[in-house]
Design a protein around this motif. Sequence first.
Motif, PDB file in Angstrom:
ATOM      1  N   ALA A 135     -50.284 -79.159  96.231  1.00 28.13           N
ATOM      2  CA  ALA A 135     -49.646 -78.015  95.500  1.00 28.13           C
ATOM      3  C   ALA A 135     -50.043 -76.750  96.211  1.00 28.13           C
ATOM      4  CB  ALA A 135     -50.280 -78.014  94.138  1.00 28.13           C
ATOM      5  N   TYR A 136     -50.959 -76.558  97.035  1.00 25.17           N
ATOM      6  CA  TYR A 136     -51.534 -75.338  97.507  1.00 25.17           C
ATOM      7  C   TYR A 136     -50.694 -74.968  98.549  1.00 25.17           C
ATOM      8  CZ  TYR A 136     -54.520 -72.113  99.836  1.00 25.17           C
ATOM      9  OH  TYR A 136     -55.011 -70.830 100.756  1.00 25.17           O
ATOM     10  N   LEU A 137     -50.483 -75.803  99.478  1.00 28.52           N
ATOM     11  CA  LEU A 137     -49.704 -75.546 100.787  1.00 28.52           C
ATOM     12  C   LEU A 137     -48.500 -74.755 100.620  1.00 28.52           C
ATOM     13  CD1 LEU A 137     -50.411 -78.581 103.327  1.00 28.52           C
ATOM     14  CD2 LEU A 137     -51.276 -76.344 102.974  1.00 28.52           C
ATOM     15  N   PRO A 138     -47.442 -75.313  99.979  1.00 31.65           N
ATOM     16  CA  PRO A 138     -46.173 -74.415  99.681  1.00 31.65           C
ATOM     17  C   PRO A 138     -46.246 -73.112  99.035  1.00 31.65           C
ATOM     18  CG  PRO A 138     -46.151 -76.537  98.378  1.00 31.65           C
ATOM     19  CD  PRO A 138     -47.462 -76.604  99.350  1.00 31.65           C
ATOM     20  N   ILE A 139     -47.341 -73.097  97.993  1.00 29.18           N
ATOM     21  CA  ILE A 139     -47.699 -71.729  97.392  1.00 29.18           C
ATOM     22  C   ILE A 139     -48.278 -70.823  98.096  1.00 29.18           C
ATOM     23  CG2 ILE A 139     -48.890 -71.057  95.451  1.00 29.18           C
ATOM     24  CD1 ILE A 139     -48.825 -73.535  94.089  1.00 29.18           C
ATOM     25  N   SER A 140     -49.279 -71.202  99.039  1.00 25.65           N
ATOM     26  CA  SER A 140     -49.952 -70.345  99.758  1.00 25.65           C
ATOM     27  C   SER A 140     -48.833 -69.915 101.008  1.00 25.65           C
ATOM     28  CB  SER A 140     -51.192 -70.799 100.324  1.00 25.65           C
ATOM     29  OG  SER A 140     -50.885 -71.528 101.416  1.00 25.65           O
ATOM     30  N   ALA A 141     -48.074 -70.864 101.418  1.00 29.73           N
ATOM     31  CA  ALA A 141     -47.197 -70.325 102.451  1.00 29.73           C
ATOM     32  C   ALA A 141     -46.060 -69.240 101.766  1.00 29.73           C
ATOM     33  CB  ALA A 141     -46.329 -71.589 102.930  1.00 29.73           C
ATOM     34  N   ARG A 142     -45.652 -69.623 100.707  1.00 27.67           N
ATOM     35  CA  ARG A 142     -44.738 -68.493  99.988  1.00 27.67           C
ATOM     36  C   ARG A 142     -45.486 -67.089  99.860  1.00 27.67           C
ATOM     37  NH1 ARG A 142     -39.577 -67.812  98.829  1.00 27.67           N
ATOM     38  NH2 ARG A 142     -39.459 -66.165  96.996  1.00 27.67           N
ATOM     39  N   MET A 143     -46.778 -67.367  99.450  1.00 28.84           N
ATOM     40  CA  MET A 143     -47.223 -66.210  98.930  1.00 28.84           C
ATOM     41  C   MET A 143     -47.645 -65.140 100.288  1.00 28.84           C
ATOM     42  SD  MET A 143     -50.459 -65.815  96.121  1.00 28.84           S
ATOM     43  CE  MET A 143     -50.351 -64.471  95.666  1.00 28.84           C
ATOM     44  N   GLN A 144     -47.927 -65.791 101.623  1.00 29.36           N
ATOM     45  CA  GLN A 144     -48.044 -65.051 102.750  1.00 29.36           C
ATOM     46  C   GLN A 144     -46.615 -64.376 103.073  1.00 29.36           C
ATOM     47  OE1 GLN A 144     -49.795 -68.226 104.946  1.00 29.36           O
ATOM     48  NE2 GLN A 144     -51.678 -67.814 104.436  1.00 29.36           N
ATOM     49  N   GLY A 145     -45.555 -64.537 102.562  1.00 27.69           N
ATOM     50  CA  GLY A 145     -44.421 -63.970 102.910  1.00 27.69           C
ATOM     51  C   GLY A 145     -44.229 -62.939 102.071  1.00 27.69           C
ATOM     52  N   ILE A 146     -44.907 -62.684 101.166  1.00 27.23           N
ATOM     53  CA  ILE A 146     -44.794 -61.394  99.980  1.00 27.23           C
ATOM     54  C   ILE A 146     -45.669 -60.418 100.380  1.00 27.23           C
ATOM     55  CG2 ILE A 146     -44.605 -60.971  97.539  1.00 27.23           C
ATOM     56  CD1 ILE A 146     -44.477 -63.922  96.894  1.00 27.23           C
ATOM     57  N   GLU A 147     -45.135 -59.244 100.785  1.00 23.06           N
ATOM     58  CA  GLU A 147     -46.206 -58.116 101.220  1.00 23.06           C
ATOM     59  C   GLU A 147     -46.557 -57.629 100.167  1.00 23.06           C
ATOM     60  OE1 GLU A 147     -43.946 -55.522 103.865  1.00 23.06           O
ATOM     61  OE2 GLU A 147     -42.420 -57.116 103.964  1.00 23.06           O
ATOM     62  N   ASP A 148     -47.801 -56.987 100.299  1.00 25.57           N
ATOM     63  CA  ASP A 148     -48.743 -56.357  99.359  1.00 25.57           C
ATOM     64  C   ASP A 148     -47.990 -55.172  98.632  1.00 25.57           C
ATOM     65  OD1 ASP A 148     -50.430 -57.789 100.371  1.00 25.57           O
ATOM     66  OD2 ASP A 148     -51.768 -56.124 101.094  1.00 25.57           O
ATOM     67  N   SER A 149     -47.002 -54.563  99.252  1.00 25.90           N
ATOM     68  CA  SER A 149     -46.231 -53.396  98.929  1.00 25.90           C
ATOM     69  C   SER A 149     -45.465 -53.609  97.808  1.00 25.90           C
ATOM     70  CB  SER A 149     -45.647 -52.737 100.019  1.00 25.90           C
ATOM     71  OG  SER A 149     -44.501 -53.611 100.523  1.00 25.90           O
ATOM     72  N   PHE A 150     -45.068 -54.850  97.359  1.00 27.56           N
ATOM     73  CA  PHE A 150     -44.424 -55.147  96.302  1.00 27.56           C
ATOM     74  C   PHE A 150     -45.179 -54.859  94.940  1.00 27.56           C
ATOM     75  CE2 PHE A 150     -41.757 -58.194  98.788  1.00 27.56           C
ATOM     76  CZ  PHE A 150     -40.679 -57.184  98.882  1.00 27.56           C
ATOM     77  N   GLU A 151     -46.408 -55.543  95.075  1.00 25.56           N
ATOM     78  CA  GLU A 151     -47.458 -55.141  93.818  1.00 25.56           C
ATOM     79  C   GLU A 151     -47.759 -53.866  93.748  1.00 25.56           C
ATOM     80  OE1 GLU A 151     -48.919 -58.441  95.855  1.00 25.56           O
ATOM     81  OE2 GLU A 151     -50.554 -58.250  94.086  1.00 25.56           O
ATOM     82  N   GLN A 152     -48.015 -53.151  94.818  1.00 21.63           N
ATOM     83  CA  GLN A 152     -48.122 -51.658  95.090  1.00 21.63           C
ATOM     84  C   GLN A 152     -47.245 -50.796  94.277  1.00 21.63           C
ATOM     85  OE1 GLN A 152     -49.431 -50.815  98.907  1.00 21.63           O
ATOM     86  NE2 GLN A 152     -51.546 -51.839  98.747  1.00 21.63           N
ATOM     87  N   ALA A 153     -45.874 -51.159  94.667  1.00 24.85           N
ATOM     88  CA  ALA A 153     -44.896 -50.341  94.390  1.00 24.85           C
ATOM     89  C   ALA A 153     -44.797 -50.695  92.569  1.00 24.85           C
ATOM     90  CB  ALA A 153     -43.562 -50.890  94.930  1.00 24.85           C
ATOM     91  N   ALA A 154     -44.943 -51.762  92.264  1.00 23.94           N
ATOM     92  CA  ALA A 154     -45.218 -52.091  90.778  1.00 23.94           C
ATOM     93  C   ALA A 154     -45.969 -51.379  89.995  1.00 23.94           C
ATOM     94  CB  ALA A 154     -45.377 -53.590  90.448  1.00 23.94           C
ATOM     95  N   MET A 155     -47.270 -51.288  90.587  1.00 24.43           N
ATOM     96  CA  MET A 155     -48.560 -50.459  90.055  1.00 24.43           C
ATOM     97  C   MET A 155     -48.114 -48.814  90.262  1.00 24.43           C
ATOM     98  SD  MET A 155     -51.852 -52.482  90.702  1.00 24.43           S
ATOM     99  CE  MET A 155     -51.681 -53.206  92.272  1.00 24.43           C
ATOM    100  N   ASP A 156     -47.411 -48.444  91.157  1.00 28.52           N
ATOM    101  CA  ASP A 156     -47.191 -47.060  91.264  1.00 28.52           C
ATOM    102  C   ASP A 156     -45.925 -46.673  90.253  1.00 28.52           C
ATOM    103  OD1 ASP A 156     -47.258 -44.810  93.340  1.00 28.52           O
ATOM    104  OD2 ASP A 156     -44.868 -45.090  93.293  1.00 28.52           O
ATOM    105  N   LEU A 157     -45.395 -47.592  89.979  1.00 30.28           N
ATOM    106  CA  LEU A 157     -44.167 -47.466  88.917  1.00 30.28           C
ATOM    107  C   LEU A 157     -44.804 -47.627  87.569  1.00 30.28           C
ATOM    108  CD1 LEU A 157     -41.197 -48.625  91.013  1.00 30.28           C
ATOM    109  CD2 LEU A 157     -41.339 -46.317  90.270  1.00 30.28           C
TER     110      LEU A 157
END
Lengths: 269, 363
Positions: free
Chosen positions: A154-176
């Motif tokens: 289960a870990y492999l596809p999840i972490s592969a996916r997560m690595q493709g998501i940049e930090d800036s999305f969460e930062q943008a959410a928190m900024d908003l």
Amino acid sequence: MATVNNDIKTYKGFRAITLLCLLVLYAPLVIVTIYSFNASASITNWEGLSFRWYADVFTGPESDKFKVAAFNSFTIAIMAATASTTIATLAATAMVRGGKFKLRTVSFGLISLPLMVPEIVTAVATLIFFNSIGFTRGYLTILVAHIAFCIPFAYLPISARMQGIEDSFEQAAMDLYATKRQAFTKVLMPLMAPGIISGFLLAFIVSLDDFIITNFVKGAGVETLPTAIFGSVKQGIKPNIMAISTMLLSFSIVMVTISYFVSKSDNTK
Amino acid sequence: MSERMSNAIDVRNAVKRYGDFTALKRISLTIKDNEFFTLLGPSGCGKTTLLRMIAGFEDVTEGEILLYGDEIEKLPPHQRPVNTVFQNYALFPHMTILENVAFGLEMRGKSKSEARTRAGEMLELVQLSQFAARKPSQLSGGQQQRVALARALAPQPKVLLLDEPLSALDLKLRKAMQLELKHLQRETGITFIFVTHDQEEALTMSDRIAVMSAGEMQQLGSPTEIYEQPRNMFVADFIGETNLLEVSVDQVMNGRAVCHLGGGHALTCNSVEGINVGAKVHMSVRPERLFTTDVPVEGEALKGRVVENIFVGTDISTIVDLAEGPQFIVRTSNSERGNKRIFEPGSEIFVNMELGAGRLLVD
């Protein structure tokens, strides 16, 4: 103009090797599928099309055994996939979003190592572990063992996916004005969803068809589909086994197809 | 409103360390209300770190950050009434354009319909109303940029932070966006803090610029001040093109200095604070404030030989080997070609400085 043709299709023997591989891989499956519709009780002589053995699976002399085994297999697979996907999601969050922490590489190795360990070793070790803590073998031991060995899958596809998501999305959410939790549920989770679903389906399939570990840790009288099929085959292969196998095969194909389309719907781009 | 309250941002003795590395070395600066303020510097100078400290993505090792008089340096990002336009825009890929712009408003507790109405107005402001239902991936880079801007402006932040937002756009679009940003800033009356490494961009848009290098502020001033009165070598070199000459200072009086070159040639130029008689310093002079002649126009003209003329569209850059110094660049605007001569390579000529064009720099 002379151009060097590097197209692999022009290599000598390419076609033959490809056909051979496909034949070895798929011919047995095709034969099993065809003979599952055989009217004969023999597994080699074709005597016409029939759904007799499918009916036999549900109503025949072994049907009770298979029904219980199927129930065990599916409930264990659902629970094991759910639990291992949850744990794998948390692990991937820590590994990918936790920054650089001590033993990060070691942690990654520890999570994925079970994939490389021979399954028989894991099976023996798990059995010894349950015996040493005095855990009575049965449904529960199978479930616990399945949760454990499904985590890396289960870990492999999840972490592969997560690595493709940049930090800036969460930062943008928190900024908003989103709190950490809102940023996770409203932004990170939807982006991770395809990876989580792939991980779940993979864990589900791996749990559903596991034989070696299950056979070691199951108690007397508790069967899953693979162990029930194996037990039945020991007394000779009957066409009803082919019918069950074909049903399992179709089920897996459906799951893999879903997994493929989910992972293809890449919404980070 | 007190003097202090009218400052949008007060950065006081802010220090940022990552382990042994000091990214910001005790920066203090004040950004005024309704100002277009730019943090300018090469990569690694600490400008983005400072911006991220104001946004709340980096904690402050030492010092304080005040937003309209309130200390904010310990608040998490979602409690700071500032919004950011990210370098890569960071538009949420799973949401439509309208949902993206409405996100901040909804998180602030606005009802869904209220948030959507306001988001629609913001999209109108950046002329993207017709794309409201699309996903970010269906928009061009320039359009995504405007969505990011609308999304950050929608919750009416007290300060808007922009982290090199134009760097991914091509030249023509970048120029258009520079003007659009400037207009948006005036229209909304929101204080903009803009981070860039592009000095031209900074000069075009800013009310004031802080030039940064190696975690320190080198100079703070209006674009004209930064360009015409660079305080030190770094600023003179980083902003625009400049010619540098090593000189020894003989006399300093009323902001003017008399110096001489290595070979004894005397020059008069503007001095700055911190220059003492006897010091060996650099003099800077902008290429467009020089002109070439075949006979010296004034006594201080520098002798040299033309190496090359380079046509750069609006101007011609003439490279001159000085008899007593390094190479100089002399820029002649094409509109002036009627009254200024362009000499062929190899010509022995004199380089003349406009009055007050030369300026001493502290190192």
